[in-house]
Design a protein around this motif. Sequence first.
Motif, PDB file in Angstrom:
ATOM      1  N   GLY A 265       0.823  -1.207   0.000  1.00 23.05           N
ATOM      2  CA  GLY A 265       0.000   0.000   0.000  1.00 23.05           C
ATOM      3  C   GLY A 265       0.857   1.257   0.000  1.00 23.05           C
ATOM      4  N   TYR A 266       1.914   1.234   0.804  1.00 22.84           N
ATOM      5  CA  TYR A 266       2.805   2.385   0.876  1.00 22.84           C
ATOM      6  C   TYR A 266       3.529   2.609  -0.452  1.00 22.84           C
ATOM      7  N   VAL A 267       4.115   1.563  -1.009  1.00 27.85           N
ATOM      8  CA  VAL A 267       4.902   1.708  -2.242  1.00 27.85           C
ATOM      9  C   VAL A 267       4.000   2.126  -3.402  1.00 27.85           C
ATOM     10  N   ARG A 268       2.827   1.548  -3.493  1.00 25.08           N
ATOM     11  CA  ARG A 268       1.901   1.929  -4.577  1.00 25.08           C
ATOM     12  C   ARG A 268       1.535   3.402  -4.472  1.00 25.08           C
ATOM     13  N   ARG A 269       1.313   3.859  -3.262  1.00 23.48           N
ATOM     14  CA  ARG A 269       0.960   5.273  -3.067  1.00 23.48           C
ATOM     15  C   ARG A 269       2.106   6.181  -3.517  1.00 23.48           C
ATOM     16  N   ARG A 270       3.323   5.805  -3.155  1.00 22.72           N
ATOM     17  CA  ARG A 270       4.480   6.605  -3.551  1.00 22.72           C
ATOM     18  C   ARG A 270       4.656   6.608  -5.074  1.00 22.72           C
ATOM     19  N   LEU A 271       4.447   5.470  -5.704  1.00 21.82           N
ATOM     20  CA  LEU A 271       4.592   5.405  -7.162  1.00 21.82           C
ATOM     21  C   LEU A 271       3.539   6.248  -7.856  1.00 21.82           C
ATOM     22  N   THR A 272       2.324   6.231  -7.310  1.00 25.05           N
ATOM     23  CA  THR A 272       1.237   7.028  -7.881  1.00 25.05           C
ATOM     24  C   THR A 272       1.525   8.520  -7.742  1.00 25.05           C
TER      25      THR A 272
END
Length: 219
Positions: free
Chosen positions: A208-215
């Motif tokens: 969840g954290y990494v996806r948010r950062r990538l977005t």
Amino acid sequence: MPEVIFPGPEGRLEGRYHPQSQPDAPIAIILHPDPQYGGTMNNRVVYNLHYAFHNMGFTVLRFNFRGVGRSQGEYDQGVGELSDAASALDYLQAMNPNSKHCWVAGFSFGAWIGMQLLMRRPEITGFVSVAPPANMYDFSFLAPCPSSGLIINGTADRVAPPKDTQALVSKLRDQKGITITHHEVEGADHFFRDDEQHMKPMIETVQGYVRRRLTEGSR
């Protein structure tokens, strides 16, 4: 997943390399816990982190530090292991010259090595530190910490007690220009032994954290 052998500072290093079909996919290296206590690239936490990143579209490399498995050399108190991690990142970048994002994730001893790698390599855009052993190793080199990242640990960790992790997080949060996200998995020990209660929530938090950062596309 192909086995790979690549050059390290003390000879060959053994790894597992899991590419994506897209040439510009983000890249990540995953760092394992202390070899003195049986840590290898096949540790459960490391294995799960590897696939968590791959399932998010990353080209991923995990590897054995010197003296572990088929990697040459001898244990070097973290000094040589940091050089091993730098060599692994060199190898991963050479294989993926079009990648725009570079992440490092480490568990326990590997988290300590990963955060040192941050200081050497400004191209690292994010980090994940799982159960960093702030009670055993000095993290004061993170002054300043160059990247935003996630620190995650269990509330029942007796190897790296939560109070020491919280103190590390507080110190890093005092720094300007980065955001340190901290999450504790309720009831989890150092090794996140219970798959459903501890490992799964930890991995879901990381994703969840990494996806948010990538977005967001932010540093």
